[in-house]
Scaffold this motif. Structure first.
Motif, PDB file in Angstrom:
ATOM      1  N   ASN A  34       0.740  -0.832  -0.164  1.00  0.00           N
ATOM      2  CA  ASN A  34       0.138   0.177   0.287  1.00  0.00           C
ATOM      3  C   ASN A  34       1.146   1.142   0.209  1.00  0.00           C
ATOM      4  N   SER A  35       2.005   1.501   0.916  1.00  0.00           N
ATOM      5  CA  SER A  35       2.803   2.188   1.030  1.00  0.00           C
ATOM      6  C   SER A  35       3.099   2.894  -1.088  1.00  0.00           C
ATOM      7  N   ASN A  36       3.595   2.402  -1.302  1.00  0.00           N
ATOM      8  CA  ASN A  36       3.770   2.764  -3.067  1.00  0.00           C
ATOM      9  C   ASN A  36       2.565   2.666  -3.575  1.00  0.00           C
ATOM     10  N   LEU A  37       1.301   2.434  -3.318  1.00  0.00           N
ATOM     11  CA  LEU A  37       0.097   3.312  -3.645  1.00  0.00           C
ATOM     12  C   LEU A  37      -0.382   3.953  -2.785  1.00  0.00           C
ATOM     13  N   ALA A  38       0.193   5.220  -2.473  1.00  0.00           N
ATOM     14  CA  ALA A  38      -0.367   5.911  -1.536  1.00  0.00           C
ATOM     15  C   ALA A  38      -0.390   6.918  -2.167  1.00  0.00           C
ATOM     16  N   GLN A  39      -1.255   8.010  -2.931  1.00  0.00           N
ATOM     17  CA  GLN A  39      -1.397   9.030  -4.375  1.00  0.00           C
ATOM     18  C   GLN A  39      -0.936  10.622  -3.312  1.00  0.00           C
ATOM     19  N   GLY A  40      -2.090  10.489  -2.825  1.00  0.00           N
ATOM     20  CA  GLY A  40      -2.060  11.743  -2.334  1.00  0.00           C
ATOM     21  C   GLY A  40      -0.905  12.379  -1.616  1.00  0.00           C
ATOM     22  N   GLY A  41      -0.055  12.040  -0.516  1.00  0.00           N
ATOM     23  CA  GLY A  41       0.298  12.911   0.445  1.00  0.00           C
ATOM     24  C   GLY A  41       0.775  12.525   1.731  1.00  0.00           C
ATOM     25  N   ILE A  42       2.068  13.392   2.303  1.00  0.00           N
ATOM     26  CA  ILE A  42       1.825  13.595   3.915  1.00  0.00           C
ATOM     27  C   ILE A  42       1.324  14.645   4.553  1.00  0.00           C
ATOM     28  N   ALA A  43       0.808  14.908   5.269  1.00  0.00           N
ATOM     29  CA  ALA A  43      -0.021  15.923   5.725  1.00  0.00           C
ATOM     30  C   ALA A  43       0.902  17.152   7.161  1.00  0.00           C
ATOM     31  N   LYS A  68      -4.012  23.890   3.540  1.00  0.00           N
ATOM     32  CA  LYS A  68      -3.214  23.337   2.614  1.00  0.00           C
ATOM     33  C   LYS A  68      -2.370  22.777   3.513  1.00  0.00           C
ATOM     34  N   ARG A  69      -1.835  21.447   3.428  1.00  0.00           N
ATOM     35  CA  ARG A  69      -0.544  21.192   4.529  1.00  0.00           C
ATOM     36  C   ARG A  69      -0.223  19.337   3.399  1.00  0.00           C
ATOM     37  N   ILE A  70      -0.741  19.696   2.067  1.00  0.00           N
ATOM     38  CA  ILE A  70      -0.287  18.185   1.899  1.00  0.00           C
ATOM     39  C   ILE A  70       0.945  17.858   1.360  1.00  0.00           C
ATOM     40  N   VAL A  71       2.351  17.433   2.007  1.00  0.00           N
ATOM     41  CA  VAL A  71       3.100  17.960   0.958  1.00  0.00           C
ATOM     42  C   VAL A  71       3.423  16.080   0.244  1.00  0.00           C
ATOM     43  N   HIS A  72       3.569  16.768  -1.419  1.00  0.00           N
ATOM     44  CA  HIS A  72       3.023  15.137  -2.220  1.00  0.00           C
ATOM     45  C   HIS A  72       4.240  15.074  -3.063  1.00  0.00           C
ATOM     46  N   THR A  84       3.499   9.810  -4.284  1.00  0.00           N
ATOM     47  CA  THR A  84       3.457   9.988  -2.941  1.00  0.00           C
ATOM     48  C   THR A  84       4.569   8.719  -2.605  1.00  0.00           C
ATOM     49  N   GLY A  85       3.502   7.900  -2.584  1.00  0.00           N
ATOM     50  CA  GLY A  85       4.281   6.973  -2.188  1.00  0.00           C
ATOM     51  C   GLY A  85       5.616   6.416  -2.424  1.00  0.00           C
ATOM     52  N   MET A  86       5.328   6.265  -3.608  1.00  0.00           N
ATOM     53  CA  MET A  86       6.246   5.597  -4.515  1.00  0.00           C
ATOM     54  C   MET A  86       7.026   6.673  -4.670  1.00  0.00           C
ATOM     55  N   THR A  87       7.319   8.014  -4.635  1.00  0.00           N
ATOM     56  CA  THR A  87       8.362   8.903  -3.924  1.00  0.00           C
ATOM     57  C   THR A  87       8.989   8.293  -3.085  1.00  0.00           C
ATOM     58  N   VAL A  88       8.358   8.354  -1.287  1.00  0.00           N
ATOM     59  CA  VAL A  88       9.343   7.967  -1.135  1.00  0.00           C
ATOM     60  C   VAL A  88       9.482   6.590  -0.690  1.00  0.00           C
ATOM     61  N   VAL A 130      -8.661   6.879  -7.290  1.00  0.00           N
ATOM     62  CA  VAL A 130      -8.567   8.498  -7.700  1.00  0.00           C
ATOM     63  C   VAL A 130      -8.789   9.401  -6.225  1.00  0.00           C
ATOM     64  N   SER A 131      -7.130   9.676  -6.712  1.00  0.00           N
ATOM     65  CA  SER A 131      -6.909  10.158  -4.549  1.00  0.00           C
ATOM     66  C   SER A 131      -7.801  11.780  -5.273  1.00  0.00           C
ATOM     67  N   GLU A 132      -8.180  11.827  -3.664  1.00  0.00           N
ATOM     68  CA  GLU A 132      -8.985  12.580  -2.800  1.00  0.00           C
ATOM     69  C   GLU A 132      -8.108  14.144  -3.580  1.00  0.00           C
ATOM     70  N   ALA A 133      -6.827  14.243  -3.060  1.00  0.00           N
ATOM     71  CA  ALA A 133      -7.009  15.297  -4.200  1.00  0.00           C
ATOM     72  C   ALA A 133      -7.205  15.686  -5.191  1.00  0.00           C
TER      73      ALA A 133
END
Length: 533
Positions: free
Chosen positions: A50-59, A128-132, A138-142, A252-255
């Motif tokens: 799931n971490s790799n699939l996470a789209q939105g970001g980090i609050a 607005k506080r979602i770092v992506h 985002t998950g794939m990036t991290v 489909v990301s909440e973002a």
């Protein structure tokens, strides 16, 4: 003698053993001190989770007009005040420092032309506080950042399916885990510290955003060993999964709604106006239940993205998902809710310790109290990063010890043909323990599971089963835990919605947790007494 006793081909030892390979696992491994060795075992491959699939970001409250107190309040409101407030305070205050530490390590989050971090907006956030990173990847990036910078004291074993925690009969300490490799051979991993970081149980449902590997393994592992579970009824259903041909095809990301996407019916009319003050940015459980109500009446729901500027550039993952499934995102994207996140799980303290000595849980598998009854968007990667670092700091402060232990395997006389099929579990969970629940449906589901002797599988030795069969055992146990807890909570709160109890009952249920713990077998207690004597 069980068949597996002649199949053990190797033993591996480490100071820290981590079961799972998501963000929480890698943050922990990276922060463990260099003179301790770490082993990660993962059911599939490093990035198949799931971490790799996470789209939105980090609050994280790093904007000029934002503050951790605002993030704290938003988290409590989304969680319907079922949260552990001290845990929420600590994590929201630490969030900006966690982001800065990742930036210092070189993690490539998205920036604007001036080099400033781009902050997104998501549902139930007041700022607005979602770092992506990578737009909506985002998950794939991290994960790419972690995997490309593995510490030297870490060894990773892929395609290694953990299936039984080993508990010392003399002291009750967790001393390791049994696992099966890709060829079905048994491997014993021993460690002073055993950490479950296997994620949640989204694949218990036919409609889900989760990776195929996320079938509740860690939950069942811990429960079978005697660990306490809590809040298992709180399953978050993401409002917007791509819905094509009666099947969910991906997230489909909440973002997208944060950038102007609007939920509409087949006439183009907004379905969220008048439902909640935040309309399309309402908390996830509100949006999911609203969409579910339309679909139940046979009315399709779409996400209109015509107001989102540069959609394919801002959301390349979602655009590619639509194109792969023959959907023109320039028009409207058909959506439906699906299981997304488990707010409950293995009960831990704020460090990650369970009620079993030597056993820990972090990430989605753990229930720290951070999310309450409903997770605030983009708080999951945040919690994984925080808990991975927090537990590493605690382990680093402990002396290195090599204790003796006694472990004895149990026999099993249960045949694998007594197990329910995976698709049947998913269908029954969606029908009876899904977005809307009733006493009648929950009891029907529980009786159905128990007809397959699920209570016996909570105790039985699993050595003789294939990995696919063990996965079905674990799915059955996790499904039973969710349904049992959902039946006991006679109210609706957050991700738990009861048609027969449609309102929050603050007088009875505010702050009240449902804790589940398997009683140890009488035979085990006799063995412990005999050994002690």
């Amino acid at each position: 003698m069980s068949e597996a006793k002649g199949m053990v081909i190797m033993m591996k030892k480490s100071d820290v053993l981590v079961i799972g390979s998501g963000v929480a696992a890698f943050r922990l491994a990276k922060k463990i001190r260099e003179n301790m060795n770490v082993i990660i075992i993962t059911k599939s491959t490093l990035k198949d989770g799931n971490s790799n699939l996470a789209q939105g970001g980090i609050a994280a409250a790093i904007g000029r007009i934002d503050h951790p107190k605002k993030h704290y309040v938003d988290t409590l409101q989304a969680g319907r005040y079922h949260n552990n407030r001290e845990v929420v305070r600590e994590i929201t205050e630490e969030a900006p420092r966690l982001i800065r530490s990742l930036l210092d390590e070189g993690c490539p989050f998205d920036r604007d032309e001036q080099g400033e971090l781009v902050l997104g907006m998501e549902g139930a956030h007041s700022e607005k506080r979602i770092v992506h990173g990578g737009g909506d990847a985002t998950g794939m990036t991290v994960m790419e950042h972690f995997v490309s910078n593995l510490p030297k004291n870490l060894i990773v074993y892929e395609n290694m399916f953990a299936y039984e925690l080993m508990i010392d009969l003399t002291g009750g300490k967790c001393v390791g885990v049994k696992a099966k490799d890709a060829n079905g051979k048994v491997v014993h991993f021993f460690a002073e510290h055993v950490v479950i970081a296997t994620g949640g149980c989204g694949r218990l449902y036919s409609h889900t955003s989760n990776a195929k590997t996320v079938t509740g393994d860690g939950i069942a592992l811990a429960y079978r060993a005697g660990a306490e579970m809590t809040d298992m009824e709180f399953i978050q259903f993401h409002p917007t999964l791509l819905y094509v041909g009666g099947q969910t095809r991906g997230l489909v990301s909440e973002a997208v709604r944060g950038e102007g996407g609007v939920l509409v019916d087949d006439t183009g009319q907004s379905i969220m106006d008048g439902v909640h003050p935040l309309a399309d940015l309402a908390p996830r459980h509100i949006a999911a239940q609203t969409i579910y109500g339309y679909l139940r009446e046979g009315n399709p729901v779409y996400l209109d993205v015509s107001r989102v500027e540069n959609f394919s550039k801002r959301f390349p993952t979602v655009a590619a998902l639509c194109e792969r499934n023959g959907i023109d995102w320039n028009d409207r994207i058909p959506v439906a809710p699906g299981s997304h996140f488990l707010m409950g799980g293995i009960m831990t303290d704020p460090i990650g310790r369970t009620n079993i000595d030597g056993l820990y849980a972090i990430g989605e598998a753990a229930a720290t109290g951070f999310h309450g009854a409903n997770r605030l968007a983009s708080n999951s990667l945040l919690e994984g990063l925080f808990m991975g670092q927090k537990l590493a700091e605690w382990i680093n402060a402990q002396p290195l010890e090599k204790a003796d232990f006694l472990y004895e395997e149990q026999e099993s006389d249960l045949p694998p043909d007594s197990l329910p099929e995976k698709a049947d579990i998913q269908r029954s969970m969606m029908n009876h323990v899904g977005i809307a629940r009733t006493e009648t449906g929950l009891k029907k589901h529980i009786r159905w599971l128990e007809s397959f002797q699920i209570n016996h599988w909570m105790e039985a030795n699993l050595d003789h089963l294939k990995a696919e069969e063990i996965e079905r055992v674990f799915m059955g146990i996790a499904a039973w835990l969710v349904a049992d807890s959902a039946l006991k909570r006679t109210e609706s709160r957050g991700g738990h919605f009861r048609l027969d109890y449609p309102c929050e009952n603050n007088h009875v249920w505010t702050g009240k947790q449902i804790i589940q713990r398997k009683k140890r077998m009488e035979r085990d207690e006799q063995i412990k007494t005999s050994v002690a004597t």
